[in-house]
Enzyme design. Structure first.
Site, mmCIF file in Angstrom:
data_model
loop_
_atom_site.group_PDB
_atom_site.id
_atom_site.type_symbol
_atom_site.label_atom_id
_atom_site.label_comp_id
_atom_site.label_asym_id
_atom_site.label_seq_id
_atom_site.Cartn_x
_atom_site.Cartn_y
_atom_site.Cartn_z
ATOM 1 N N GLU A 123 0.826 -1.209 0.000
ATOM 2 C CA GLU A 123 0.000 0.000 0.000
ATOM 3 C C GLU A 123 0.861 1.261 0.000
ATOM 4 O O GLU A 123 0.578 2.214 -0.733
ATOM 5 C CB GLU A 123 -0.913 0.035 1.241
ATOM 6 C CG GLU A 123 -1.844 -1.132 1.350
ATOM 7 C CD GLU A 123 -1.311 -2.277 2.199
ATOM 8 O OE1 GLU A 123 -2.123 -2.906 2.907
ATOM 9 O OE2 GLU A 123 -0.087 -2.541 2.163
ATOM 10 N N CYS A 162 -2.668 -3.017 7.400
ATOM 11 C CA CYS A 162 -2.234 -2.964 8.791
ATOM 12 C C CYS A 162 -2.415 -1.533 9.308
ATOM 13 O O CYS A 162 -2.865 -0.649 8.572
ATOM 14 C CB CYS A 162 -0.768 -3.382 8.901
ATOM 15 S SG CYS A 162 0.377 -2.194 8.151
ATOM 16 N N CYS A 201 -0.486 1.074 7.156
ATOM 17 C CA CYS A 201 -1.051 1.274 5.829
ATOM 18 C C CYS A 201 -2.445 1.896 5.889
ATOM 19 O O CYS A 201 -2.800 2.718 5.034
ATOM 20 C CB CYS A 201 -1.065 -0.038 5.070
ATOM 21 S SG CYS A 201 0.619 -0.639 4.754
#
Length: 146
Positions: free
Chosen positions: A49, A77, A80
């Protein structure tokens, strides 16, 4: 999502976890691509990302990505998800949920936190089976299990 899956498969060549991402512009064209490069570049922030968002921002000539969509094969996560919020993308689309580290609904929900000044729309589960199969095969081989 098919383009993100292609990016994920490309990560296999460097031994990185097969996660891929693309950023789609308001006109529907891909303006950023990324795959995990943590192993390849020895970069703890080398998540798909982040790589895709950086490329899209460079292509646009601005860090604000309003009107854009981040598409990723695995639920982002916390890092990101935060990058998606800070880049001002309009939406985040992801494939498989990440029960261990997901921050778009699984463990946390960073992108929908009302305390933040931007909250992108979320579409989850797009081609989730394909994303999951790719990840499971990688980890089975990586761990030496059938």
């Amino acid at each position: 999502m098919l383009a993100a899956l292609d990016e994920a498969r490309s990560a296999l060549a460097t031994g990185d976890v097969p996660i891929g991402a693309v950023v789609i512009g308001p006109d529907g064209r891909t303006v950023g691509r990324g795959r995990n490069v943590r192993e390849a570049e020895h970069d703890p922030t080398g998540h798909a990302e982040v790589v895709a968002l950086r490329e899209a921002a460079r292509a646009r000539g601005e860090w604000r990505l309003e009107g854009h969509t981040l598409v990723v094969t695995l639920e982002p996560c916390t890092m990101c998800a935060g990058a998606a919020v800070l880049s001002r993308v309009d939406r985040v689309v992801f494939g498989a949920y990440d029960e261990k580290a997901g921050a778009v609904g699984s463990l946390w929900d960073v992108v929908r936190d009302r305390r933040l000044n931007h909250r992108p729309e979320v579409l989850a589960g797009v081609l989730a089976d394909e994303s999951t199969t790719l990840l499971e095969a990688f980890f089975a081989e990586h761990r030496g299990t059938p």
